[in-house]
Design an enzyme around this catalytic site. Structure first.
Site, PDB file in Angstrom:
ATOM      1  N   GLU A 191      16.864  20.024 -13.356  1.00 24.91           N
ATOM      2  CA  GLU A 191      17.537  21.330 -13.338  1.00 24.91           C
ATOM      3  C   GLU A 191      18.957  21.210 -12.778  1.00 24.91           C
ATOM      4  OE1 GLU A 191      15.233  24.342 -11.348  1.00 24.91           O
ATOM      5  OE2 GLU A 191      16.865  25.802 -11.449  1.00 24.91           O
TER       6      GLU A 191
ATOM      7  N   LYS B 237       9.792  28.909  -4.871  1.00 28.04           N
ATOM      8  CA  LYS B 237      10.228  27.999  -5.939  1.00 28.04           C
ATOM      9  C   LYS B 237      11.552  27.355  -5.540  1.00 28.04           C
ATOM     10  CE  LYS B 237      12.003  26.607 -10.075  1.00 28.04           C
ATOM     11  NZ  LYS B 237      13.372  26.138 -10.356  1.00 28.04           N
TER      12      LYS B 237
ATOM     13  N   ASP C 298       2.959  12.305  -4.966  1.00 28.87           N
ATOM     14  CA  ASP C 298       2.202  13.168  -5.874  1.00 28.87           C
ATOM     15  C   ASP C 298       2.654  14.625  -5.690  1.00 28.87           C
ATOM     16  OD1 ASP C 298       0.253  14.758  -7.108  1.00 28.87           O
ATOM     17  OD2 ASP C 298      -1.371  13.394  -6.593  1.00 28.87           O
TER      18      ASP C 298
ATOM     19  N   HIS D  82      25.133  28.510 -11.118  1.00 25.70           N
ATOM     20  CA  HIS D  82      24.082  27.865 -11.890  1.00 25.70           C
ATOM     21  C   HIS D  82      24.534  27.645 -13.322  1.00 25.70           C
ATOM     22  CE1 HIS D  82      19.814  26.861 -12.029  1.00 25.70           C
ATOM     23  NE2 HIS D  82      19.828  27.314 -13.247  1.00 25.70           N
TER      24      HIS D  82
HETATM   25  P1  NAD Z   1      -3.940   4.067  -1.742  1.00 25.73           P
HETATM   26  O1  NAD Z   1      -5.216   4.143  -2.494  1.00 25.73           O
HETATM   27  O2  NAD Z   1      -2.910   3.129  -2.262  1.00 25.73           O
HETATM   28  O3  NAD Z   1      -4.313   3.727  -0.222  1.00 25.73           O
HETATM   29  C1  NAD Z   1      -3.348   3.341   0.707  1.00 25.73           C
HETATM   30  C2  NAD Z   1      -3.492   1.870   1.025  1.00 25.73           C
HETATM   31  O4  NAD Z   1      -2.403   1.440   1.826  1.00 25.73           O
HETATM   32  C3  NAD Z   1      -4.766   1.557   1.801  1.00 25.73           C
HETATM   33  O5  NAD Z   1      -5.367   0.420   1.271  1.00 25.73           O
HETATM   34  C4  NAD Z   1      -4.246   1.295   3.216  1.00 25.73           C
HETATM   35  O6  NAD Z   1      -5.092   0.438   3.937  1.00 25.73           O
HETATM   36  C5  NAD Z   1      -2.903   0.650   2.904  1.00 25.73           C
HETATM   37  N1  NAD Z   1      -1.875   0.721   3.955  1.00 25.73           N
HETATM   38  C6  NAD Z   1      -0.932  -0.235   4.178  1.00 25.73           C
HETATM   39  N2  NAD Z   1      -0.125   0.109   5.190  1.00 25.73           N
HETATM   40  C7  NAD Z   1      -0.531   1.325   5.620  1.00 25.73           C
HETATM   41  C8  NAD Z   1      -0.056   2.226   6.611  1.00 25.73           C
HETATM   42  N3  NAD Z   1       0.999   1.938   7.393  1.00 25.73           N
HETATM   43  N4  NAD Z   1      -0.675   3.422   6.740  1.00 25.73           N
HETATM   44  C9  NAD Z   1      -1.720   3.743   5.955  1.00 25.73           C
HETATM   45  N5  NAD Z   1      -2.241   2.924   4.999  1.00 25.73           N
HETATM   46  C10 NAD Z   1      -1.640   1.710   4.829  1.00 25.73           C
HETATM   47  O7  NAD Z   1      -3.221   5.488  -1.647  1.00 25.73           O
HETATM   48  P2  NAD Z   1      -3.702   6.851  -1.005  1.00 25.73           P
HETATM   49  O8  NAD Z   1      -2.569   7.265  -0.140  1.00 25.73           O
HETATM   50  O9  NAD Z   1      -5.057   6.774  -0.387  1.00 25.73           O
HETATM   51  O10 NAD Z   1      -3.825   7.814  -2.277  1.00 25.73           O
HETATM   52  C11 NAD Z   1      -2.667   8.286  -2.906  1.00 25.73           C
HETATM   53  C12 NAD Z   1      -2.893   8.359  -4.404  1.00 25.73           C
HETATM   54  O11 NAD Z   1      -4.047   9.137  -4.705  1.00 25.73           O
HETATM   55  C13 NAD Z   1      -1.751   9.013  -5.107  1.00 25.73           C
HETATM   56  O12 NAD Z   1      -1.364   8.193  -6.205  1.00 25.73           O
HETATM   57  C14 NAD Z   1      -2.353  10.334  -5.615  1.00 25.73           C
HETATM   58  O13 NAD Z   1      -1.712  10.769  -6.797  1.00 25.73           O
HETATM   59  C15 NAD Z   1      -3.773   9.965  -5.828  1.00 25.73           C
HETATM   60  N6  NAD Z   1      -4.806  11.022  -5.862  1.00 25.73           N
HETATM   61  C16 NAD Z   1      -4.540  12.312  -5.494  1.00 25.73           C
HETATM   62  C17 NAD Z   1      -5.558  13.261  -5.505  1.00 25.73           C
HETATM   63  C18 NAD Z   1      -5.284  14.657  -5.029  1.00 25.73           C
HETATM   64  O14 NAD Z   1      -4.238  14.896  -4.414  1.00 25.73           O
HETATM   65  N7  NAD Z   1      -6.166  15.636  -5.250  1.00 25.73           N
HETATM   66  C19 NAD Z   1      -6.846  12.887  -5.913  1.00 25.73           C
HETATM   67  C20 NAD Z   1      -7.078  11.556  -6.256  1.00 25.73           C
HETATM   68  C21 NAD Z   1      -6.062  10.627  -6.218  1.00 25.73           C
END
Ligand code: NAD
Length: 441
Positions: free
Chosen positions: A82, A265, A281, A378
């Site tokens: 935008e 928004k 996300d 805008h």
């Molecule tokens: P992820 O699965 O990659 O988990 C994070 C990983 O990073 C873990 O293995 C953790 O051990 C590691 N890690 C390394 N350094 C870290 C630190 N300093 N702090 C924390 N963890 C550390 O990611 P996630 O964050 O569990 O999930 C995010 C993803 O899930 C996004 O892509 C999202 O789109 C998706 N998702 C979202 C939904 C929802 O919002 N409803 C549902 C399902 C999946």
């Protein structure tokens, strides 16, 4: 010492901006080029992200300048289609800077893992049984995410809520988890699945859904700013009158959900753009923000604006589950570049900066609405996309945009007519050039 003040940045070419950005942030120009040329993502890599891939879809990647949060300067990457969002946020951040910048406080990164339990005949007894086994459940949850626990995160608390009427026979357990620098969705879902069977045993019921809640209201960010009246003045209005106008705009949003939706928004214009630029996300962030806005039972603005003597004060609060590790970040070079240029490694700092840009975007919008109206600025910026759509190329884009803004007719038809005028003028110039002696031509 990082700076986010780069005067004249908007006037130079893309190549010159990359050099300036490299100097301001210490990121190598070749890294900027490889992470941003062609969007940083090949079709082959994209094919590993999602399904049925045909290619990638480009969006503009800009940077918001002048952002100062808790005394630190940040250039803030924004991915948004935008026109005017980036310019407006930079401009508003400059006004806020004159009042000392943004101050932000960020909650611990606590996410909620929900386990729905159905066919629960005696909810009170189930509550008691589950809460009585709290330490056992938290330990079981931690065993499901050893990597997170090793990094200092893990399950922190357990809550139980009864839903609906006793005849619904439904309760939900919340396992509260510290996700450190991760957004946490996958971690939380793993925990939900890891503890669900035991929770159902304890409740004397059956396992239902096992998933995080995007209403992550234990992971909120609060941002404040204080803008001196004179920074808000326009050609037509003095700063004091602009403060009154902005407070009036805030009251309108506080009293009317129709206005609150648009007010929010304007906040999400800034936040989403940062969320996308950092590989996070944005659907999760949007879902959380709007659920939070409706938490009283009536949809409300996420920010409010008030007068404090000769200052305008702004306050924004919303849940923000952002990660600086995991998810897309592992594989998207542009997202990694964004964090590097921002100078951010911890998820809490990213949340503070994203929320500050949200408040800046909101300030820009309410100031424009309370003064000239939103369309002047805008549409002037929108005119460039209209000129492009009409077929203008190179320097003609700015010329056509200027002509249709001047004519106050920012439509594709007007842009086509302006292009026609320009091409006729250049034909005449070429004809004239043939008529003058070669030495002078
Ligand atoms: P992820 O699965 O990659 O988990 C994070 C990983 O990073 C873990 O293995 C953790 O051990 C590691 N890690 C390394 N350094 C870290 C630190 N300093 N702090 C924390 N963890 C550390 O990611 P996630 O964050 O569990 O999930 C995010 C993803 O899930 C996004 O892509 C999202 O789109 C998706 N998702 C979202 C939904 C929802 O919002 N409803 C549902 C399902 C999946």
């Amino acid at each position: 010492m990082r700076t986010s003040q780069l005067p004249g940045f908007y006037k130079v070419t893309v190549a010159e901006r990359r050099t300036l950005m490299s100097e301001a942030t210490g990121v190598d120009p070749s890294e900027i080029a490889s992470a941003l040329d062609a969007g940083g993502l090949s079709a082959e890599t994209a094919d590993k992200f999602v399904e049925n891939v045909l290619g990638t879809y480009g969006l503009p990647y800009g940077v918001t300048l002048n952002v100062r949060v808790n005394g630190q300067d940040h250039v803030v990457p924004m991915v948004v289609e935008e026109p005017s969002v980036v310019a407006a946020a930079s401009n508003a951040a400059k006004m806020v800077r004159a009042g000392g910048g943004f101050s932000a406080e960020v909650d611990a990164p606590l996410m909620i893992s929900q386990v729905q339990l159905t066919h629960v005949k005696d909810a009170a007894r189930a509550h008691e049984a589950i809460l009585g086994a709290k330490e056992e459940i938290l330990a079981k949850a931690n065993r499901a995410v050893p990597g997170l626990v090793a990094r200092g995160g893990g399950a922190r608390d357990l809550e139980v809520r009864t839903l609906g009427e006793p005849s619904d026979e439904m309760i939900v357990a919340h396992i509260i988890v510290d996700c450190r620098d991760a957004m946490g969705a996958n971690l939380i879902n793993t925990i939900a699945e890891g503890v669900a069977d035991r929770l159902a045993d304890l409740a004397g019921g059956r396992v239902g859904l096992r998933i995080l809640s995007n209403l992550c209201d234990k992971r909120c960010v609060r941002v404040r700013c204080r803008v001196p009246a004179q920074m808000l003045a326009t050609e037509q209005m003095d700063g004091q009158a602009v403060i009154d106008g902005i407070v009036n705009a805030s009251r309108f949003a506080e009293l009317d959900p129709y206005r609150a939706a648009t007010h929010n928004k304007g906040i999400m214009n800034g936040i989403d753009a940062v969320v996308i630029a950092t590989g996070n996300d944005w659907r999760a962030v949007e879902a959380g923000a709007h659920a939070f806005a409706a938490r009283s039972g009536r949809y409300a603005p996420l920010s409010i604006w008030r007068r404090d003597s000769d200052f305008l004060t702004g306050f924004l609060e919303l849940p923000l589950a952002l990660g600086t590790v995991g998810g897309t970040l592992r594989v998207h070079p542009s997202a990694r570049l964004s964090l590097k240029m921002m100078g951010v490694t911890e998820a809490s700092d990213l949340a503070a900066v994203a929320a500050a840009v949200g408040l800046a975007s909101n300030l820009a919008a309410v100031r424009a609405l309370a003064t000239d109206g939103i369309q002047r600025g805008h549409m002037a910026l929108h005119a460039r996309s209209v000129a492009l759509a009409a077929g203008a190329l190179g320097r003609d884009v700015e010329r056509v945009a200027a002509m249709i803004v001047e004519a106050r007719d920012i439509t594709i038809e007007a842009a086509r007519r302006a292009l026609q005028v320009l091409s006729e003028e250049s034909r005449e110039v070429r004809t004239d050039a043939r008529e003058v002696p070669a030495a002078e031509a």
